[in-house]
Design a protein around this motif. Structure first.
Motif, PDB file in Angstrom:
ATOM      1  N   ARG A 161      12.522  10.442   5.092  1.00 34.75           N
ATOM      2  CA  ARG A 161      11.920   9.181   5.512  1.00 34.75           C
ATOM      3  C   ARG A 161      12.369   8.019   4.625  1.00 34.75           C
ATOM      4  O   ARG A 161      12.731   6.959   5.112  1.00 34.75           O
ATOM      5  CB  ARG A 161      10.394   9.316   5.485  1.00 34.75           C
ATOM      6  N   PHE A 162      12.338   8.226   3.305  1.00 39.21           N
ATOM      7  CA  PHE A 162      12.543   7.086   2.407  1.00 39.21           C
ATOM      8  C   PHE A 162      13.981   6.947   1.902  1.00 39.21           C
ATOM      9  O   PHE A 162      14.393   5.866   1.513  1.00 39.21           O
ATOM     10  CB  PHE A 162      11.575   7.173   1.224  1.00 39.21           C
ATOM     11  N   GLY A 186      -5.681   7.701  -0.218  1.00 41.62           N
ATOM     12  CA  GLY A 186      -4.901   8.441  -1.207  1.00 41.62           C
ATOM     13  C   GLY A 186      -4.249   7.503  -2.218  1.00 41.62           C
ATOM     14  O   GLY A 186      -3.710   6.468  -1.841  1.00 41.62           O
ATOM     15  N   ARG A 187      -4.260   7.899  -3.482  1.00 44.36           N
ATOM     16  CA  ARG A 187      -3.614   7.060  -4.506  1.00 44.36           C
ATOM     17  C   ARG A 187      -2.158   7.448  -4.709  1.00 44.36           C
ATOM     18  O   ARG A 187      -1.406   6.777  -5.381  1.00 44.36           O
ATOM     19  CB  ARG A 187      -4.372   7.187  -5.822  1.00 44.36           C
ATOM     20  N   GLY A 188      -1.813   8.579  -4.160  1.00 44.24           N
ATOM     21  CA  GLY A 188      -0.433   9.058  -4.187  1.00 44.24           C
ATOM     22  C   GLY A 188      -0.331  10.130  -3.109  1.00 44.24           C
ATOM     23  O   GLY A 188      -1.315  10.413  -2.418  1.00 44.24           O
ATOM     24  N   TRP A 189       0.842  10.730  -2.981  1.00 40.19           N
ATOM     25  CA  TRP A 189       1.035  11.662  -1.866  1.00 40.19           C
ATOM     26  C   TRP A 189       0.135  12.890  -1.997  1.00 40.19           C
ATOM     27  O   TRP A 189      -0.479  13.321  -1.029  1.00 40.19           O
ATOM     28  CB  TRP A 189       2.505  12.065  -1.779  1.00 40.19           C
ATOM     29  N   ARG A 190       0.062  13.456  -3.203  1.00 43.82           N
ATOM     30  CA  ARG A 190      -0.747  14.672  -3.367  1.00 43.82           C
ATOM     31  C   ARG A 190      -2.217  14.407  -3.106  1.00 43.82           C
ATOM     32  O   ARG A 190      -2.896  15.193  -2.443  1.00 43.82           O
ATOM     33  CB  ARG A 190      -0.575  15.239  -4.785  1.00 43.82           C
ATOM     34  N   LEU A 231       9.920  13.961   2.701  1.00 47.07           N
ATOM     35  CA  LEU A 231       9.743  12.608   2.154  1.00 47.07           C
ATOM     36  C   LEU A 231      11.093  11.916   1.964  1.00 47.07           C
ATOM     37  O   LEU A 231      11.243  10.718   2.251  1.00 47.07           O
ATOM     38  CB  LEU A 231       8.978  12.671   0.833  1.00 47.07           C
ATOM     39  N   LEU A 232      12.066  12.668   1.495  1.00 47.45           N
ATOM     40  CA  LEU A 232      13.401  12.081   1.320  1.00 47.45           C
ATOM     41  C   LEU A 232      13.978  11.630   2.662  1.00 47.45           C
ATOM     42  O   LEU A 232      14.604  10.567   2.754  1.00 47.45           O
ATOM     43  CB  LEU A 232      14.343  13.100   0.674  1.00 47.45           C
ATOM     44  N   TRP A 265      -4.025   8.584   4.282  1.00 44.52           N
ATOM     45  CA  TRP A 265      -3.158   7.403   4.161  1.00 44.52           C
ATOM     46  C   TRP A 265      -3.938   6.203   3.658  1.00 44.52           C
ATOM     47  O   TRP A 265      -3.408   5.379   2.923  1.00 44.52           O
ATOM     48  CB  TRP A 265      -2.505   7.093   5.520  1.00 44.52           C
ATOM     49  N   ARG A 266      -5.197   6.110   4.039  1.00 45.35           N
ATOM     50  CA  ARG A 266      -5.968   4.939   3.644  1.00 45.35           C
ATOM     51  C   ARG A 266      -6.441   5.037   2.193  1.00 45.35           C
ATOM     52  O   ARG A 266      -6.376   4.061   1.453  1.00 45.35           O
ATOM     53  CB  ARG A 266      -7.173   4.776   4.582  1.00 45.35           C
ATOM     54  N   ARG A 298       9.357  17.644  -0.350  1.00 42.82           N
ATOM     55  CA  ARG A 298      10.352  16.700  -0.871  1.00 42.82           C
ATOM     56  C   ARG A 298      11.430  16.372   0.172  1.00 42.82           C
ATOM     57  O   ARG A 298      11.728  15.182   0.383  1.00 42.82           O
ATOM     58  CB  ARG A 298      10.973  17.274  -2.157  1.00 42.82           C
ATOM     59  N   MET A 313      -1.449   0.933   9.103  1.00 46.11           N
ATOM     60  CA  MET A 313      -0.803   2.243   8.983  1.00 46.11           C
ATOM     61  C   MET A 313       0.425   2.344   9.876  1.00 46.11           C
ATOM     62  O   MET A 313       0.583   1.630  10.797  1.00 46.11           O
ATOM     63  CB  MET A 313      -1.793   3.330   9.334  1.00 46.11           C
TER      64      MET A 313
END
Lengths: 189, 263
Positions: B154-155, B209-213, B151-152, B206-207, B148, B263
């Motif tokens: 970055r975003f 995946g439907r979500g991060w997990r 990810l935080l 990255w290509r 987390r 990407m």
């Protein structure tokens, strides 16, 4: 009915290498929405950043209530092309509650962010800050890149659901400021 | 071509060590890509390689030398965060130059240098497996905890500072974990195989995946799958593991149509 005092700003001057904005004076109580208005270049966004420590403070003071939790929505956003992040992932990062999202977005939270339109993505990003657990929310040009439905939903939500928070927002959209803010503070050029 | 060696007990420890690393390296790579810092993995690998060679010349354990050098690189990277890719490039050049000079001028370093550069996984011993397993016990929960904050950063880069917190210690901890894992992989798998396992499997995540997990899971599966096939091929065809692994992973990218420009 005014809530408890969250923020007291007195004579605030802020900037980077030197002061570029201010002075600014206002108080914010829980339940209030204060809009910072002024001409382009007046330093509204700089002053907003100064409220959480994002830029240098050269004068005056920012007094925050003890334990104040701040959430800040900044302008601009990373390019999200190719990033495998879903809407649920994004809201989960800030702890934002999805309850209250517009129906046209709530049903798409399971999708990757790069499948959403620019307006939907901007609204989701805004929501991640707005609905995060925080006492004070700082919004910098929240209507930028939103479509009309997004602006309408945001205005409606701010008008009825923000009671537990205090909000300070900067916007070039005078009609939006007039519609949602309980008070407007002018920032000089 | 003979695949009978695959079932030889002699190769079980190297295979298990590599498989563990092939699961962890892509996870590290996912977060390095997230931060646009994937080049750091190559810098860590080069530093680990040089450190291992220096340790061997000084009659010390290569594993420890490699890990120490990579951790030093990670620390430098963390403290010089603003230098970005320039710092990685300088570290790479320094480590590569030092490593090649050692190999050229010290007879003991020559064989070890070839093993590190070619990627001869089969020399990996029980000490590598033990240290890698211990590292996995530390790194995997730490990565889950750091996910987390990374990810935080970055975003929502202002998230922690707006709340009066400093995110730098968390980011530095990730750098150190990345340095540790890449160093272990470098001394076990070789420089370029380690880098390939950091860099390529996340492209699948990255290509697709439907979500991060799900992206993390996909990357780890791609890493383990690619590694296992490369291990079998290099053993069966009597080829060095590193080039086989790197080439195979790149071919998988081409075959599955991962579009790098997105990407």
């Amino acid at each position: 009915m005014a809530g408890d005092l969250l923020l007291r700003v007195a004579g605030l001057r802020a900037g980077y290498a030197g002061p570029v904005a201010g002075p600014l004076d206002f108080e914010l109580r829980r339940g209030e929405i204060v809009g910072l208005a002024g001409p382009n270049g007046a330093g509204k966004s700089t002053l907003l950043k100064a409220l959480w420590g994002g830029v240098r403070v050269f004068g005056g003071e920012v007094h925050k209530a003890p334990g104040l939790q701040i959430s800040h929505q900044a302008q601009g956003f990373d390019d999200l092309r190719g990033v495998p992040l879903s809407g649920h992932d994004l809201l989960g990062l800030t702890g934002a509650d999805p309850a209250g999202l517009p129906p046209w977005l709530a049903g798409r939270l399971g999708e990757r962010l790069d499948r959403l339109s620019g307006g939907q993505l901007q609204f989701l990003r805004l929501w991640a800050c707005l609905a995060a657990p925080a006492d004070l929310v700082l919004l910098d040009e929240p209507t930028n890149n939103l479509d009309r439905a997004g602006v309408a939903h945001l205005a409606d939500w701010l008008g009825r659901a923000h009671g537990g928070q205090g909000i300070v927002l900067v916007s070039h959209d005078h009609a939006f400021i007039d519609q949602v803010c309980t008070r407007v503070v002018e920032v000089g050029a | 071509m003979s695949f009978e060696l695959l079932f030889d007990p002699l190769f079980r420890v190297p295979f298990a060590t590599g498989l563990l690393l092939a699961a962890i390296l892509p996870l590290i790579g996912m977060y390095l890509r997230l931060r646009n810092e994937w080049l750091a993995a190559l810098a860590f690998a080069q530093m680990a390689s040089a450190g291992a060679l220096v340790a061997m010349v000084l009659d010390g354990p290569m594993l420890a030398g490699g890990v120490l050098a990579a951790l030093l690189a990670a620390l430098v990277k963390g403290l010089l965060a603003r230098a970005g890719a320039s710092a990685y490039a300088l570290m790479m050049l320094l480590a590569w130059g030092g490593g090649v000079l050692l190999v050229a001028n010290h007879p003991l370093a020559e064989q070890a240098g070839h093993a590190l550069f070619d990627g001869q996984l089969y020399f990996t011993g029980e000490a590598h497996l033990l240290v890698t397993a211990l590292a996995a016990v530390v790194v995997l929960p730490a990565l889950a905890w750091l996910s987390r904050p990374l990810l935080l950063a970055r975003f929502f880069p202002e998230f922690y500072r707006a709340r009066g917190q400093n995110e730098r210690p968390r980011l530095l901890l990730f750098d150190l974990l990345a340095g540790l894992v890449v160093a272990l992989a470098t001394v076990s798998l070789g420089v370029m195989a380690a880098f390939a396992l950091v860099f390529v499997p996340p492209l699948f995540g990255w290509r697709f995946g439907r979500g991060w997990r799900s992206a993390l899971v996909l990357a780890a599966l791609a890493g383990m799958g690619g590694y296992s096939v490369a291990f079998a091929l290099s053993l069966g065809l009597d080829q060095p593991f590193g080039p086989v692994c790197a080439s195979l992973l790149v071919m998988l990218i081409v075959v599955t149509g991962v579009k790098l420009d997105r990407m």
